[in-house]
Design a protein around this motif. Sequence first.
Motif, mmCIF file in Angstrom:
data_model
loop_
_atom_site.group_PDB
_atom_site.id
_atom_site.type_symbol
_atom_site.label_atom_id
_atom_site.label_comp_id
_atom_site.label_asym_id
_atom_site.label_seq_id
_atom_site.Cartn_x
_atom_site.Cartn_y
_atom_site.Cartn_z
ATOM 1 N N ASP A 1 -20.656 13.708 -9.653
ATOM 2 C CA ASP A 1 -20.182 12.455 -9.058
ATOM 3 C C ASP A 1 -18.735 12.115 -9.388
ATOM 4 O O ASP A 1 -18.106 11.317 -8.705
ATOM 5 C CB ASP A 1 -21.075 11.287 -9.511
ATOM 6 C CG ASP A 1 -22.436 11.317 -8.842
ATOM 7 O OD1 ASP A 1 -22.539 11.877 -7.736
ATOM 8 O OD2 ASP A 1 -23.389 10.773 -9.434
ATOM 9 N N GLY A 2 -18.188 12.704 -10.435
ATOM 10 C CA GLY A 2 -16.831 12.369 -10.859
ATOM 11 C C GLY A 2 -15.730 12.994 -10.019
ATOM 12 O O GLY A 2 -14.563 12.668 -10.180
ATOM 13 N N LYS A 3 -16.083 13.888 -9.124
ATOM 14 C CA LYS A 3 -15.086 14.559 -8.272
ATOM 15 C C LYS A 3 -15.285 14.057 -6.842
ATOM 16 O O LYS A 3 -16.223 14.458 -6.158
ATOM 17 C CB LYS A 3 -15.241 16.087 -8.336
ATOM 18 C CG LYS A 3 -15.220 16.629 -9.753
ATOM 19 C CD LYS A 3 -13.935 16.272 -10.473
ATOM 20 C CE LYS A 3 -13.968 16.749 -11.909
ATOM 21 N NZ LYS A 3 -12.953 16.154 -12.727
ATOM 22 N N THR A 4 -14.379 13.171 -6.411
ATOM 23 C CA THR A 4 -14.552 12.501 -5.125
ATOM 24 C C THR A 4 -13.399 12.785 -4.166
ATOM 25 O O THR A 4 -12.303 13.172 -4.585
ATOM 26 C CB THR A 4 -14.662 10.976 -5.314
ATOM 27 O OG1 THR A 4 -13.404 10.479 -5.796
ATOM 28 C CG2 THR A 4 -15.785 10.611 -6.290
ATOM 29 N N PHE A 5 -13.683 12.563 -2.879
ATOM 30 C CA PHE A 5 -12.640 12.725 -1.861
ATOM 31 C C PHE A 5 -11.478 11.767 -2.126
ATOM 32 O O PHE A 5 -10.316 12.163 -2.059
ATOM 33 C CB PHE A 5 -13.216 12.465 -0.459
ATOM 34 C CG PHE A 5 -14.051 13.605 0.046
ATOM 35 C CD1 PHE A 5 -13.460 14.740 0.578
ATOM 36 C CD2 PHE A 5 -15.435 13.544 -0.014
ATOM 37 C CE1 PHE A 5 -14.216 15.794 1.038
ATOM 38 C CE2 PHE A 5 -16.210 14.601 0.448
ATOM 39 C CZ PHE A 5 -15.599 15.729 0.973
ATOM 40 N N ARG A 6 -11.818 10.531 -2.430
ATOM 41 C CA ARG A 6 -10.772 9.531 -2.682
ATOM 42 C C ARG A 6 -9.918 9.920 -3.881
ATOM 43 O O ARG A 6 -8.690 9.805 -3.858
ATOM 44 C CB ARG A 6 -11.403 8.149 -2.879
ATOM 45 C CG ARG A 6 -10.389 7.035 -2.861
ATOM 46 C CD ARG A 6 -11.029 5.679 -2.720
ATOM 47 N NE ARG A 6 -11.914 5.386 -3.827
ATOM 48 C CZ ARG A 6 -12.905 4.504 -3.782
ATOM 49 N NH1 ARG A 6 -13.151 3.826 -2.680
ATOM 50 N NH2 ARG A 6 -13.655 4.290 -4.831
ATOM 51 N N GLY A 7 -10.528 10.419 -4.937
ATOM 52 C CA GLY A 7 -9.781 10.858 -6.111
ATOM 53 C C GLY A 7 -8.892 12.050 -5.806
ATOM 54 O O GLY A 7 -7.737 12.106 -6.243
ATOM 55 N N LEU A 8 -9.409 13.009 -5.039
ATOM 56 C CA LEU A 8 -8.629 14.186 -4.679
ATOM 57 C C LEU A 8 -7.401 13.800 -3.856
ATOM 58 O O LEU A 8 -6.283 14.254 -4.126
ATOM 59 C CB LEU A 8 -9.501 15.175 -3.898
ATOM 60 C CG LEU A 8 -8.850 16.494 -3.486
ATOM 61 C CD1 LEU A 8 -8.486 17.326 -4.707
ATOM 62 C CD2 LEU A 8 -9.789 17.275 -2.569
ATOM 63 N N ILE A 9 -7.600 12.944 -2.889
ATOM 64 C CA ILE A 9 -6.488 12.510 -2.039
ATOM 65 C C ILE A 9 -5.508 11.654 -2.833
ATOM 66 O O ILE A 9 -4.289 11.884 -2.798
ATOM 67 C CB ILE A 9 -7.014 11.767 -0.793
ATOM 68 C CG1 ILE A 9 -7.771 12.746 0.111
ATOM 69 C CG2 ILE A 9 -5.878 11.084 -0.037
ATOM 70 C CD1 ILE A 9 -8.609 12.083 1.186
ATOM 71 N N ALA A 10 -6.022 10.679 -3.572
ATOM 72 C CA ALA A 10 -5.142 9.787 -4.334
ATOM 73 C C ALA A 10 -4.354 10.543 -5.393
ATOM 74 O O ALA A 10 -3.150 10.308 -5.575
ATOM 75 C CB ALA A 10 -5.956 8.672 -4.984
ATOM 76 N N GLY A 11 -5.004 11.450 -6.087
ATOM 77 C CA GLY A 11 -4.312 12.229 -7.114
ATOM 78 C C GLY A 11 -3.209 13.096 -6.527
ATOM 79 O O GLY A 11 -2.103 13.174 -7.074
ATOM 80 N N THR A 12 -3.516 13.734 -5.398
ATOM 81 C CA THR A 12 -2.510 14.576 -4.743
ATOM 82 C C THR A 12 -1.331 13.737 -4.263
ATOM 83 O O THR A 12 -0.165 14.088 -4.491
ATOM 84 C CB THR A 12 -3.129 15.347 -3.557
ATOM 85 O OG1 THR A 12 -4.215 16.149 -4.032
ATOM 86 C CG2 THR A 12 -2.108 16.231 -2.880
#
Length: 185
Positions: A46-57
């Motif tokens: 659960d800690g790896k999310t689409f929003r996190g991937l996009i926001a981090g990038t």
Amino acid sequence: MIEILLTALWLMLPAYIPNSTAAVFGGGRPLDGGKTLKDGRRILGDGKTFRGLIAGTVCGMLLGLLQMYYMSRQTTIFGIELPSFGAMPGALLVIFALAFGALLGDLSMSFFKRRLGLKRGAPLPGVDQLDFVLGAWVLTYIVAPSWFTANFTFYVALAVILVTPLLHVSTNIVGYFIGVKKEPW
């Protein structure tokens, strides 16, 4: 020695910021969609999310663009010449590779941690502190091998490997105390 350390930190800034900003701005739908593999364990968790991937990038790229803007006005800091990410549009590709690659490295290690039976947030010393560096370096080398080898010299790479775990641990402790991380590692 200070020049090598400053060069290492400067080059890695677009890769250093994505994981922490993914934790801050993440949440929502997990990348693995809640699916498990034949071993019965989640693919990523659960800690790896689409929003996190996009926001981090995006945050890593924004920081890289800010660095490029700084370089357009000033090429030194504390009297030390800073390395460039290159000319446009190649510089955008380098910055993207550093930011997105850092997250891919973290995702890859999450996959392997799940295979080892480790739960979300469980520590894996050494790997937790350097997985994103490896991801950033591999992707950046793939997309810009000449730039990579010209900038990540032996001593600069060594400085990254030595200083990153210290930075990683200290920023995770801060993240824990401000409530964006559930564990201080």
